[in-house]
Design a protein around this motif. Structure first.
Motif, PDB file in Angstrom:
ATOM      1  N   LYS A  83     -16.162  -4.925   1.276  1.00 35.32           N
ATOM      2  CA  LYS A  83     -15.409  -3.992   0.438  1.00 35.32           C
ATOM      3  C   LYS A  83     -15.231  -2.655   1.145  1.00 35.32           C
ATOM      4  CE  LYS A  83     -15.515  -4.613  -3.906  1.00 35.32           C
ATOM      5  NZ  LYS A  83     -15.785  -4.690  -5.373  1.00 35.32           N
ATOM      6  N   ALA A  84     -16.220  -2.259   1.942  1.00 38.22           N
ATOM      7  CA  ALA A  84     -16.082  -1.011   2.702  1.00 38.22           C
ATOM      8  C   ALA A  84     -14.934  -1.112   3.690  1.00 38.22           C
ATOM      9  CB  ALA A  84     -17.385  -0.702   3.435  1.00 38.22           C
ATOM     10  N   LEU A  85     -14.793  -2.254   4.348  1.00 38.52           N
ATOM     11  CA  LEU A  85     -13.681  -2.449   5.288  1.00 38.52           C
ATOM     12  C   LEU A  85     -12.349  -2.411   4.542  1.00 38.52           C
ATOM     13  CD1 LEU A  85     -13.554  -5.040   8.165  1.00 38.52           C
ATOM     14  CD2 LEU A  85     -11.584  -4.719   6.679  1.00 38.52           C
ATOM     15  N   GLN A  90      -7.326   0.703   3.325  1.00 40.40           N
ATOM     16  CA  GLN A  90      -6.386   1.325   2.399  1.00 40.40           C
ATOM     17  C   GLN A  90      -6.264   2.824   2.637  1.00 40.40           C
ATOM     18  OE1 GLN A  90      -7.292  -0.093  -1.622  1.00 40.40           O
ATOM     19  NE2 GLN A  90      -6.390  -2.093  -1.113  1.00 40.40           N
ATOM     20  N   ILE A  91      -7.247   3.404   3.322  1.00 40.45           N
ATOM     21  CA  ILE A  91      -7.125   4.797   3.768  1.00 40.45           C
ATOM     22  C   ILE A  91      -6.229   4.868   4.997  1.00 40.45           C
ATOM     23  CG2 ILE A  91      -8.394   6.739   4.771  1.00 40.45           C
ATOM     24  CD1 ILE A  91     -10.788   5.887   3.032  1.00 40.45           C
ATOM     25  N   GLU A  92      -6.423   3.928   5.920  1.00 38.92           N
ATOM     26  CA  GLU A  92      -5.644   3.924   7.161  1.00 38.92           C
ATOM     27  C   GLU A  92      -4.196   3.536   6.935  1.00 38.92           C
ATOM     28  OE1 GLU A  92      -7.454   1.555  10.202  1.00 38.92           O
ATOM     29  OE2 GLU A  92      -9.472   2.356   9.827  1.00 38.92           O
ATOM     30  N   ALA A  93      -3.941   2.616   6.008  1.00 39.20           N
ATOM     31  CA  ALA A  93      -2.581   2.133   5.764  1.00 39.20           C
ATOM     32  C   ALA A  93      -2.348   2.055   4.258  1.00 39.20           C
ATOM     33  CB  ALA A  93      -2.373   0.773   6.421  1.00 39.20           C
ATOM     34  N   LYS A  98     -14.694   4.189  -3.625  1.00 44.41           N
ATOM     35  CA  LYS A  98     -13.285   4.354  -3.975  1.00 44.41           C
ATOM     36  C   LYS A  98     -12.721   3.039  -4.505  1.00 44.41           C
ATOM     37  CE  LYS A  98      -8.872   5.658  -1.834  1.00 44.41           C
ATOM     38  NZ  LYS A  98      -8.527   6.688  -2.824  1.00 44.41           N
ATOM     39  N   PRO A  99     -11.961   3.066  -5.613  1.00 47.81           N
ATOM     40  CA  PRO A  99     -11.401   1.825  -6.152  1.00 47.81           C
ATOM     41  C   PRO A  99     -10.529   1.107  -5.128  1.00 47.81           C
ATOM     42  CG  PRO A  99     -11.167   3.610  -7.725  1.00 47.81           C
ATOM     43  CD  PRO A  99     -11.653   4.230  -6.445  1.00 47.81           C
ATOM     44  N   VAL A 100     -10.547  -0.218  -5.195  1.00 51.73           N
ATOM     45  CA  VAL A 100      -9.724  -1.058  -4.326  1.00 51.73           C
ATOM     46  C   VAL A 100      -8.493  -1.497  -5.097  1.00 51.73           C
ATOM     47  CG1 VAL A 100      -9.609  -3.290  -3.169  1.00 51.73           C
ATOM     48  CG2 VAL A 100     -11.638  -1.856  -2.894  1.00 51.73           C
ATOM     49  N   LEU A 101      -7.310  -1.321  -4.495  1.00 59.10           N
ATOM     50  CA  LEU A 101      -6.059  -1.781  -5.082  1.00 59.10           C
ATOM     51  C   LEU A 101      -5.809  -3.224  -4.662  1.00 59.10           C
ATOM     52  CD1 LEU A 101      -3.863   1.365  -4.432  1.00 59.10           C
ATOM     53  CD2 LEU A 101      -4.676   0.562  -6.649  1.00 59.10           C
ATOM     54  N   ILE A 102      -5.390  -4.047  -5.634  1.00 61.34           N
ATOM     55  CA  ILE A 102      -5.208  -5.477  -5.377  1.00 61.34           C
ATOM     56  C   ILE A 102      -3.828  -5.882  -5.877  1.00 61.34           C
ATOM     57  CG2 ILE A 102      -6.177  -7.775  -5.735  1.00 61.34           C
ATOM     58  CD1 ILE A 102      -8.768  -6.242  -6.687  1.00 61.34           C
ATOM     59  N   PRO A 103      -2.864  -6.063  -4.978  1.00 67.57           N
ATOM     60  CA  PRO A 103      -1.528  -6.473  -5.396  1.00 67.57           C
ATOM     61  C   PRO A 103      -1.407  -7.998  -5.498  1.00 67.57           C
ATOM     62  CG  PRO A 103      -1.523  -6.007  -3.058  1.00 67.57           C
ATOM     63  CD  PRO A 103      -2.929  -5.759  -3.530  1.00 67.57           C
TER      64      PRO A 103
END
Length: 461
Positions: free
Chosen positions: A85-87, A92-95, A123-128
């Motif tokens: 999850k950290a990766l 999501q910060i980088e791109a 930080k929340p993870v966005l999942i499309p």
């Protein structure tokens, strides 16, 4: 509807139909050899897709010394590094906004649904989701509802807020779009409105977290309702420790609501992956999500049936394929069973707890599921409790548990209940714990996932 293509689940129409009257999907009854062959086929396709469509996997696997073609079967899965999850957050910060969670060649116009983790550990993870992959998400839970007997004549209410948390959305949408049941929305309803509307609208299937459905049932009873006369016949719970891991929770729900209790679970990042068939087993969607159970320290696979850390690989998602994703859960393991329901999926033995919620206390691992089962097994304890791990003046680890009584009781009765719980906890978990009985209404109330563990121990520096 005909059986799915073996290489992928195609773009489903909105009127997806069951495989037959008994089983939602043909994969549920595949022979073990055929199921393994299907897993292998889908795993190879997922690996090839990762190399072709994800710069994040190309970099991650390349840094691990792997080249395309090095991973040929599930026997090679331990050669792959974890995608943590950290990766995912870093990607999501980088791109922004999606990072690794959106494969190359897909854009905003392809996305029909966004999910988001709670961010309680970062930080929340966005999942499309594309339409195809949201349908695949629905497939993971459709089996649970169908196996429990949910049909178009039912009236279904999912008691949760309509937020980016997608944990109950799949079940809500399956009931409406595929099964054709009457689905009652109520994202903004509070508990008082629900206790009015559930009997008025004839809700026969109610969904929510165990904590919230226990709270909702208690409120209805306090208002003078007789739940045995209500139309609710089936409960579905998810989102936290449930009956598969804490049988006492299932008993309390069934007794309170006078209803069948079913459970399904999964991760937002991958899919719904396990559910009960009603015949005493908790089946894992082996054709959709491949599980590993690893030693939490060495990260080596444990023997079949043994407990460990759960790592999952999504065999089918293409919007955001996740390969070797550590879920953060400690689980009791898996076992092959001959289930009377006719399904061949392995039996998932349930959760022990979140890794963050399992603490080593004086050499013994203590998990929330074990504490919860003991508390809810006592008839005088309510459903509400919290746990604090702390360090005493000598630096020794201690456990303090606050529990509300089921009904108001005197100080003398509180002391008796506290001693009884302490004895049960020690006898069951082999650790001395201090129990404090607090007045009703003292502890926090939760509508989604309950956070009951606080670790306030002093750390060595």
């Amino acid at each position: 509807m005909s059986a799915h293509p073996s290489d992928a689940i195609a773009d489903f129409a909105i009127d997806r139909a069951p495989h037959d009257a008994t089983y939602w999907s043909r994969e549920e009854t595949l022979g073990r050899d055929a199921l393994r062959a299907l897993q292998e086929e889908r795993f190879r396709a997922a690996i090839a897709y990762g190399w072709a469509k994800s710069p994040w996997y190309r970099r991650l696997w390349g840094e691990a010394g792997l080249k395309p073609g090095d991973v040929r079967s599930l026997d090679d899965i331990t050669r792959l590094p974890f995608i943590t999850k950290a990766l995912i957050r870093q990607s999501q910060i980088e791109a922004p906004p999606y990072g690794v969670m959106l494969a190359e060649g897909l854009g905003q116009a392809d996305i029909v649904r966004i999910a988001m983790t709670s961010g309680t550990t970062g930080k929340p993870v966005l999942i499309p989701f594309t339409q195809r992959d949201y349908s695949l998400w629905m497939e993971g839970v459709a089996r649970s509802l169908w196996a429990a007997g949910v049909r178009r004549t039912d009236v279904v209410h999912a008691a949760f807020g309509f937020t980016p948390f997608v944990g109950l959305f799949g079940a809500h949408d399956v009931a409406e779009r595929w099964i054709g049941a009457t689905v009652i929305p109520g994202g903004a309803w509070d508990s008082a409105i629900r206790t009015d509307m559930i009997p008025a609208l004839g809700v026969s299937v109610l969904m929510g977290t165990p904590t919230y459905l226990l709270r909702l049932g208690r409120l209805a009873r306090e208002q003078g309702h007789d739940l045995s006369l209500w139309p609710v016949k089936k409960l579905f719970v998810t989102g936290e420790v449930g009956p598969a891991s804490s049988p006492a929770t299932g008993v309390r729900l069934a007794e309170l609501w006078h209803a069948e209790v079913h459970e399904f679970c999964g991760t937002q990042e991958t899919n719904y992956f396990a559910w009960d068939c009603g015949h005493g087993h908790f089946h894992w969607n082996e054709d959709l999500v491949f599980p590993e159970v690893l030693d939490p320290v060495t990260k080596a696979p444990v023997p079949e049936g043994e407990p460990g850390e759960l790592v999952v690989t999504d065999l089918m998602q293409r919007t955001h394929p996740l390969i070797r994703f550590p879920t953060g859960d400690l689980v009791a393991g898996f076992e092959a069973v001959q289930c009377t329901c006719g399904r061949t999926f392995r039996h998932f033995k349930g959760f022990i707890g979140r890794i963050d919620d399992v603490a080593k206390i004086r050499g013994v691992s203590v998990a929330q599921s074990g504490i919860e089962h003991v508390i809810r097994s006592h008839p005088d304890a309510s459903d509400d409790y919290d746990v604090e791990f702390w360090s005493d003046a000598d630096g020794l680890d201690q456990v303090r548990i606050r529990v509300e009584p089921r009904v108001p009781i005197s100080e003398t009765q509180s002391a008796v209940l506290a001693r009884a719980l302490e004895e049960r906890l020690h006898r069951t978990l082999f650790v001395s714990m201090r129990v404090e009985i607090v007045p009703q209404g003292t502890l926090p109330q939760f509508e989604l996932k309950a956070k009951r563990i606080r670790d306030n121990r002093r750390r060595a520096t």
